[in-house]
Structure formats: structure tokens, C-alpha cells
Design a protein around this motif. Structure first.
Motif, PDB file in Angstrom:
ATOM      1  N   THR A 328      48.834  46.954  34.214  1.00  0.00           N
ATOM      2  CA  THR A 328      48.639  47.879  35.330  1.00  0.00           C
ATOM      3  C   THR A 328      47.522  47.292  36.183  1.00  0.00           C
ATOM      4  O   THR A 328      46.463  46.938  35.646  1.00  0.00           O
ATOM      5  CB  THR A 328      48.175  49.256  34.789  1.00  0.00           C
ATOM      6  OG1 THR A 328      49.109  49.666  33.791  1.00  0.00           O
ATOM      7  CG2 THR A 328      48.087  50.288  35.887  1.00  0.00           C
ATOM      8  N   LEU A 329      47.757  47.212  37.499  1.00  0.00           N
ATOM      9  CA  LEU A 329      46.768  46.565  38.374  1.00  0.00           C
ATOM     10  C   LEU A 329      46.202  47.556  39.386  1.00  0.00           C
ATOM     11  O   LEU A 329      46.881  48.509  39.781  1.00  0.00           O
ATOM     12  CB  LEU A 329      47.429  45.402  39.121  1.00  0.00           C
ATOM     13  CG  LEU A 329      48.121  44.346  38.239  1.00  0.00           C
ATOM     14  CD1 LEU A 329      48.765  43.265  39.102  1.00  0.00           C
ATOM     15  CD2 LEU A 329      47.145  43.705  37.251  1.00  0.00           C
ATOM     16  N   ASP A 330      44.962  47.319  39.820  1.00  0.00           N
ATOM     17  CA  ASP A 330      44.376  48.164  40.868  1.00  0.00           C
ATOM     18  C   ASP A 330      44.823  47.640  42.244  1.00  0.00           C
ATOM     19  O   ASP A 330      45.587  46.666  42.331  1.00  0.00           O
ATOM     20  CB  ASP A 330      42.837  48.233  40.733  1.00  0.00           C
ATOM     21  CG  ASP A 330      42.142  46.918  41.092  1.00  0.00           C
ATOM     22  OD1 ASP A 330      42.814  45.962  41.533  1.00  0.00           O
ATOM     23  OD2 ASP A 330      40.909  46.844  40.940  1.00  0.00           O
ATOM     24  N   ALA A 331      44.319  48.272  43.310  1.00  0.00           N
ATOM     25  CA  ALA A 331      44.764  47.896  44.655  1.00  0.00           C
ATOM     26  C   ALA A 331      44.431  46.439  44.970  1.00  0.00           C
ATOM     27  O   ALA A 331      45.099  45.804  45.787  1.00  0.00           O
ATOM     28  CB  ALA A 331      44.103  48.821  45.678  1.00  0.00           C
ATOM     29  N   GLY A 332      43.413  45.884  44.292  1.00  0.00           N
ATOM     30  CA  GLY A 332      43.035  44.492  44.517  1.00  0.00           C
ATOM     31  C   GLY A 332      43.775  43.529  43.593  1.00  0.00           C
ATOM     32  O   GLY A 332      43.427  42.349  43.546  1.00  0.00           O
ATOM     33  N   ARG A 334      43.792  43.589  40.277  1.00  0.00           N
ATOM     34  CA  ARG A 334      43.028  43.296  39.055  1.00  0.00           C
ATOM     35  C   ARG A 334      43.359  44.281  37.943  1.00  0.00           C
ATOM     36  O   ARG A 334      43.643  45.445  38.206  1.00  0.00           O
ATOM     37  CB  ARG A 334      41.520  43.410  39.345  1.00  0.00           C
ATOM     38  CG  ARG A 334      41.033  42.500  40.436  1.00  0.00           C
ATOM     39  CD  ARG A 334      39.653  42.907  40.912  1.00  0.00           C
ATOM     40  NE  ARG A 334      39.683  44.180  41.612  1.00  0.00           N
ATOM     41  CZ  ARG A 334      39.044  44.429  42.752  1.00  0.00           C
ATOM     42  NH1 ARG A 334      38.299  43.504  43.308  1.00  0.00           N
ATOM     43  NH2 ARG A 334      39.125  45.615  43.315  1.00  0.00           N
ATOM     44  N   ILE A 335      43.236  43.803  36.702  1.00  0.00           N
ATOM     45  CA  ILE A 335      43.298  44.702  35.550  1.00  0.00           C
ATOM     46  C   ILE A 335      41.927  45.360  35.440  1.00  0.00           C
ATOM     47  O   ILE A 335      40.907  44.691  35.629  1.00  0.00           O
ATOM     48  CB  ILE A 335      43.607  43.924  34.246  1.00  0.00           C
ATOM     49  CG1 ILE A 335      44.968  43.239  34.347  1.00  0.00           C
ATOM     50  CG2 ILE A 335      43.543  44.852  33.040  1.00  0.00           C
ATOM     51  CD1 ILE A 335      45.273  42.302  33.172  1.00  0.00           C
ATOM     52  N   ARG A 336      41.877  46.658  35.106  1.00  0.00           N
ATOM     53  CA  ARG A 336      40.588  47.336  34.975  1.00  0.00           C
ATOM     54  C   ARG A 336      40.428  47.887  33.557  1.00  0.00           C
ATOM     55  O   ARG A 336      41.193  48.765  33.144  1.00  0.00           O
ATOM     56  CB  ARG A 336      40.489  48.500  35.990  1.00  0.00           C
ATOM     57  CG  ARG A 336      40.681  48.100  37.437  1.00  0.00           C
ATOM     58  CD  ARG A 336      39.608  47.167  37.937  1.00  0.00           C
ATOM     59  NE  ARG A 336      38.302  47.758  38.009  1.00  0.00           N
ATOM     60  CZ  ARG A 336      37.734  48.240  39.123  1.00  0.00           C
ATOM     61  NH1 ARG A 336      38.404  48.194  40.273  1.00  0.00           N
ATOM     62  NH2 ARG A 336      36.522  48.747  39.099  1.00  0.00           N
ATOM     63  N   VAL A 337      39.483  47.353  32.796  1.00  0.00           N
ATOM     64  CA  VAL A 337      39.116  48.027  31.549  1.00  0.00           C
ATOM     65  C   VAL A 337      37.674  48.553  31.645  1.00  0.00           C
ATOM     66  O   VAL A 337      37.076  48.937  30.663  1.00  0.00           O
ATOM     67  CB  VAL A 337      39.323  47.144  30.285  1.00  0.00           C
ATOM     68  CG1 VAL A 337      40.797  47.006  29.963  1.00  0.00           C
ATOM     69  CG2 VAL A 337      38.677  45.781  30.416  1.00  0.00           C
ATOM     70  N   ASP A 338      37.163  48.567  32.898  1.00  0.00           N
ATOM     71  CA  ASP A 338      35.841  49.158  33.147  1.00  0.00           C
ATOM     72  C   ASP A 338      35.990  50.621  33.565  1.00  0.00           C
ATOM     73  O   ASP A 338      35.045  51.224  34.068  1.00  0.00           O
ATOM     74  CB  ASP A 338      35.099  48.380  34.248  1.00  0.00           C
ATOM     75  CG  ASP A 338      35.815  48.455  35.592  1.00  0.00           C
ATOM     76  OD1 ASP A 338      37.029  48.779  35.619  1.00  0.00           O
ATOM     77  OD2 ASP A 338      35.181  48.202  36.636  1.00  0.00           O
ATOM     78  N   ASP A 339      37.187  51.184  33.346  1.00  0.00           N
ATOM     79  CA  ASP A 339      37.470  52.537  33.829  1.00  0.00           C
ATOM     80  C   ASP A 339      36.517  53.595  33.273  1.00  0.00           C
ATOM     81  O   ASP A 339      36.068  54.489  33.995  1.00  0.00           O
ATOM     82  CB  ASP A 339      38.937  52.918  33.532  1.00  0.00           C
ATOM     83  CG  ASP A 339      39.332  52.597  32.083  1.00  0.00           C
ATOM     84  OD1 ASP A 339      38.598  51.845  31.418  1.00  0.00           O
ATOM     85  OD2 ASP A 339      40.359  53.120  31.614  1.00  0.00           O
ATOM     86  N   LEU A 340      36.167  53.477  31.997  1.00  0.00           N
ATOM     87  CA  LEU A 340      35.304  54.508  31.396  1.00  0.00           C
ATOM     88  C   LEU A 340      33.871  54.390  31.941  1.00  0.00           C
ATOM     89  O   LEU A 340      33.209  55.392  32.198  1.00  0.00           O
ATOM     90  CB  LEU A 340      35.317  54.388  29.871  1.00  0.00           C
ATOM     91  CG  LEU A 340      36.705  54.551  29.225  1.00  0.00           C
ATOM     92  CD1 LEU A 340      36.654  54.296  27.725  1.00  0.00           C
ATOM     93  CD2 LEU A 340      37.262  55.953  29.499  1.00  0.00           C
ATOM     94  N   GLU A 341      33.415  53.163  32.126  1.00  0.00           N
ATOM     95  CA  GLU A 341      32.078  52.940  32.718  1.00  0.00           C
ATOM     96  C   GLU A 341      32.009  53.514  34.126  1.00  0.00           C
ATOM     97  O   GLU A 341      30.982  54.067  34.532  1.00  0.00           O
ATOM     98  CB  GLU A 341      31.775  51.436  32.785  1.00  0.00           C
ATOM     99  CG  GLU A 341      30.580  51.085  33.666  1.00  0.00           C
ATOM    100  CD  GLU A 341      30.294  49.585  33.761  1.00  0.00           C
ATOM    101  OE1 GLU A 341      30.986  48.792  33.087  1.00  0.00           O
ATOM    102  OE2 GLU A 341      29.371  49.219  34.499  1.00  0.00           O
ATOM    103  N   MET A 342      33.079  53.369  34.879  1.00  0.00           N
ATOM    104  CA  MET A 342      33.040  53.719  36.297  1.00  0.00           C
ATOM    105  C   MET A 342      33.342  55.196  36.570  1.00  0.00           C
ATOM    106  O   MET A 342      33.361  55.604  37.735  1.00  0.00           O
ATOM    107  CB  MET A 342      34.024  52.830  37.082  1.00  0.00           C
ATOM    108  CG  MET A 342      33.691  51.349  37.023  1.00  0.00           C
ATOM    109  SD  MET A 342      31.971  50.975  37.411  1.00  0.00           S
ATOM    110  CE  MET A 342      31.935  51.424  39.133  1.00  0.00           C
ATOM    111  N   ARG A 343      33.570  56.002  35.528  1.00  0.00           N
ATOM    112  CA  ARG A 343      33.867  57.428  35.757  1.00  0.00           C
ATOM    113  C   ARG A 343      32.715  58.065  36.544  1.00  0.00           C
ATOM    114  O   ARG A 343      31.544  57.831  36.250  1.00  0.00           O
ATOM    115  CB  ARG A 343      34.090  58.152  34.430  1.00  0.00           C
ATOM    116  CG  ARG A 343      35.484  57.841  33.856  1.00  0.00           C
ATOM    117  CD  ARG A 343      35.668  58.324  32.453  1.00  0.00           C
ATOM    118  NE  ARG A 343      35.278  59.702  32.314  1.00  0.00           N
ATOM    119  CZ  ARG A 343      34.399  60.171  31.430  1.00  0.00           C
ATOM    120  NH1 ARG A 343      33.783  59.337  30.619  1.00  0.00           N
ATOM    121  NH2 ARG A 343      34.115  61.432  31.367  1.00  0.00           N
TER     122      ARG A 343
END
Ligand code: NAD
Length: 399
Positions: A328-332, A334-343
Motif C-alpha cells: 500500500t503506497l501513500d500519495a508520494g 512510498r510505503i509507510r510504517v511510520d503511521d503509528l508515530e505520525m498519529r
């Protein structure tokens, strides 16, 4: 053979030695996490994997995950110091020595190349080894973090810097030498600094690796390659995302797009995965980041969402890169596994506490104690269950 007791020798953000028993214990933990995250993931395992920068941090977890989680036959490339006389080896050396032992004991297959991954010679040595092993790579993880790189074409050595761009950056920061909260002012980068950092931490060497592997016909159909990046919150933008290192990471993302054009012909792709800020040898050297990580750990541990490199990479493969998974990729892109940090709740709490932190309340408001403990544990120190008064063999081979 000389047995010795090993006590940590730490100077600021550098630890001069490592404890082989503690490093081995860390590896067992990494392997347990790798297995737990891969358990129940449907589909076939990985055939062959290469991890460049495999001995510490995110690369080490990538090696543990591909080998022990997905059964890959793997080669790990690193630059680590062997033991010498009564000097211990570096932590990464002991990590891989322990990972190799565990692999042999459990019927897995892993081999190592220790040397400067930026050179043509180490690329050629790795390619020879892969050919001998009959490897066609399904997975290539590129996880180098280094302060310098010699360009093999020009022979010029480039040094990366961690500086803001355009204006000085004034911020709170922890002085790791005396545990004080200080205000630091970091002067802005010159154009030359930006270019130097891109040469070291951008995607140029990743592309050289992938091109060399493709030319040697070592990439399997559908081969996926991944390199790691960080974005983080606005608080650290001046020193990270909008700074010299951020520019280099933009280049890494452009490289992923360019590599995908070639890999897509055989069903493969190149990705950048944006990972969480964590204590590693590389991240401890970035000004301001240890304070940010200490606050982040405090909040994420309290809410039960804290992850280390092993959990991050376990999740990266389970959810995105395991055979049969579509990332699953973001608009850029990229794969994001920093999702919990960035909440938003997490980041809002960090901003609130950031203004309040002083030397006096550092240990109370933040998890700086956890930061320090984790930093020491990277080198095999302060690991629960290890008796540091017991002498042990430090002359351990990497095999
Ligand atoms: P690290 O310092 O723990 O690991 C670096 C690895 O590179 C080690 O295996 C080391 O042996 C190897 N290496 C360095 N120079 C080498 C050379 N010349 N030849 C061969 N091997 C060499 O670093 P890390 O923090 O795990 O960083 C890995 C990647 O992850 C980097 O791209 C970093 O930007 C990214 N990342 C890190 C964080 C973080 O918070 N630590 C967060 C997101 C992304």
C-alpha cells in the motif's frame, strides 16, 4: 583465546566496544519477533535475499525477517570491525556472528561480506558469492547509513552533514555527554553540503548495486528492492525532512522510481519505506533527534504502540513486501510504517511536552532513560539476564 569481562565504554553518541553475549541475546529477540510477525502469512517463502547494511538497525532486522520469517537464503553486507587482541569487535560483527550461528543451528542459510559496500570490489565479491550460491534474488534491501562515501568513478570521498537549509535552526537538544537540555544553533548548509550529503545518503549507490546485480543476471522475476527513509513531524523538519538529509532522501525516492522502470519489465519494483524514528547508531548522531525520540518513546510506550526495528520490519514484510503482498503506497508512492508515530494525538502530545522539557525534568517528562538503555543495548549492554561480571570469549569469527 582470551576470556575477558567487558564493560561499556561510551563517549557521547559513540560506544567504543561491544558485548558478544548481549549482542547474541539481542539477535535471539530479533529472530523471535521476525518469526512471530511472519507466522500465518500465507503464500510461499522468499527464495534468495540480499541485505546491504545488514549488521545493525533496520538492515539487521531486515536480515532476521527475510531469513527467519520467510526462509530466505540470504547474503548480508556490512562494514564492521573484527576483534583484535583484547579489543572487542564492533556490535554489528557480534550481531551477525550470532545470527550466523543461529541460522546454522536451525537449518537456515546465510553468508556475509564484510567490507566497504560503496566500492566496486565489494560489489564484485558479493556478486561472486551470490553466483556460487546459485542465487536469483527475490528481495534486495538497501539499508546503509554512513557519514562518508568514496565515489568509485571519481575516487572523491564525500562527507554527509546534518544541517538545515536556508536558515539557521535553533532548537532544544539533549547533550548526550552530560544529559543536559541545551539550546543548539545549527548553521545552514551550503550548496556543496547539500550535494555532499546527496552523494552519500541519496540513491546513487543503491542504483549502482541494482545495475550490477541486473548485469550479472542475479535478479529473479518479480524482484523487489526497498530502501529506508524517514519523514517525521514538523518539529524536526528543519534538521531532517527539509534539511540536507531530507534532500538526500528525496533523491532516494527518485531513484526508486527510476529503478522501478527497469524492474517492472520482469514484474518487480523498487520501493522506499518510511520507517519510525528509533534509536540506532545512525540516528543517535543527529542533533535534536534524541530528545524527539525520548518524547516519542514515552508516549508510544504509555499507549502500548511502541515498536523497535524488528517489529517495524516485521510489519513491513507482513503487510507490504511478503511474497504475494501488494504494498500500500501513500500519495508520494512510498510505503509507510511510520503511521503509528505520525498519529495526530501522538504528535500533539510531543509538541506540548517539547516546550516544557528542561534538564531538571528530562527523566520525568521523557523516556530519556529508555533512550539511554536502548542505546547501550545496541552494543549488547544492559540486556536483562546477562551477567556482565562473567568473563567471555571476545575473539569470535564472522561466519
Ligand atoms: P545503522 O547505523 O544501525 O546501520 C547502518 C548499516 O550500514 C550497518 O549494517 C553498517 O555496517 C552498514 N554500513 C555503513 N557503512 C557501510 C559501508 N561503507 N559498507 C558496508 N556497510 C556499511 O543505521 P539505521 O538507522 O538502521 O539506518 C539504515 C537506514 O534506515 C538509513 O537509510 C536510515 O536513514 C533509515 N532510517 C533510519 C531511521 C532511524 O530512526 N534510525 C528511521 C527511518 C529510516
Amino acid at each position: 583465546m582470551a576470556l575477558q569481562t567487558v564493560a561499556a565504554r561510551i563517549r557521547g553518541f559513540i560506544c567504543l566496544n561491544a558485548h558478544p553475549g548481549g549482542c547474541a541475546r539481542n539477535i535471539q529477540t530479533q529472530v523471535d519477533v521476525a518469526r512471530a510477525y511472519a507466522a500465518g502469512v500465507p503464500g510461499a517463502g522468499l527464495g534468495h535475499a540480499l541485505v546491504v547494511g545488514a549488521s545493525t538497525g533496520y538492515g539487521l532486522s531486515s536480515l532476521a525477517t527475510t531469513v527467519f520469517g520467510y526462509g530466505a537464503r540470504a547474503v548480508g553486507v556490512c562494514l564492521e570491525r573484527p576483534p583484535h587482541g583484547d579489543r572487542t569487535a564492533s556490535a554489528g560483527w557480534y550481531n551477525l556472528a550470532a545470527l550466523g550461528r543461529l541460522a546454522r543451528d536451525t537449518g537456515h542459510d546465510v553468508a556475509f561480506v564484510n567490507g566497504d559496500a560503496y566500492t566496486d570490489a565489494i560489489k564484485a565479491q558479493t556478486i561472486e558469492l551470490l553466483k556460487k550460491r546459485g542465487a536469483k534474488l527475490d528481495s534486495v534491501v538497501y539499508s546503509l547509513a554512513s557519514p562518508k562515501r568514496t565515489d568509485p568513478k571519481t575516487g572523491v570521498t564525500h562527507a554527509s552533514v546534518l544541517k538545515p537549509i536556508g536558515a539557521p535552526f535553533v532548537s532544544k537538544s539533549i547533550s548526550l555527554g552530560n544529559d543536559e537540555v541545551q539550546t543548539v544553533e545549527i548553521a545552514p548548509a551550503t550548496d556543496a553540503d547539500i550535494e555532499e550529503t546527496r552523494k552519500v545518503m541519496g540513491g546513487e549507490d543503491w542504483a549502482l548495486w541494482m545495475n550490477a546485480l541486473a548485469e550479472a543476471d542475479l535478479l529473479a522475476k518479480g524482484c523487489r528492492t526497498v530502501a529506508y527513509s524517514y519523514i517525521g513531524p514538523e518539529l524536526t523538519y528543519p534538521i531532517y525532512r527539509s534539511g540536507t538529509i531530507g534532500k538526500a532522501k528525496e533523491h532516494l525516492e527518485q531513484t526508486a522510481r527510476a529503478l522501478t522502470v527497469d524492474l517492472a519489465r520482469t514484474g518487480g519494483a523498487a520501493y522506499v519505506s518510511v520507517n519510525k524514528a528509533l534509536v540506532t547508531q545512525a540516528s543517535s548522531a543527529i542533533p535534536v533527534v534524541p530528545l524527539y525520540i525520548s518524547l516519542l518513546y514515552k508516549i508510544m510506550k504509555a499507549e502500548g504502540t511502541h515498536e523497535g526495528t524488528a517489529e517495524q520490519i516485521g510489519r513491513l514484510f507482513r503487510d507490504h513486501l511478503a511474497p504475494g503482498r501488494t504494498p500500500t503506497l501513500d500519495a508520494g508512492g512510498r510505503i509507510r510504517v511510520d503511521d503509528l508515530e505520525m498519529r495526530p494525538e501522538v504528535q500533539r502530545r510531543i509538541v506540548e511536552l517539547w516546550d516544557q522539557v528542561t534538564t531538571e525534568n528530562l527523566f520525568e517528562l521523557t523516556d530519556y532513560a529508555g533512550f539511554k538503555q536502548e542505546f547501550r543495548s545496541l552494543f549488547g549492554f544492559e540486556i536483562p539476564g546477562i551477567d556482565y561480571s562473567v568473563p567471555l570469549e571476545v575473539a569470535i569469527p564472522l561466519e
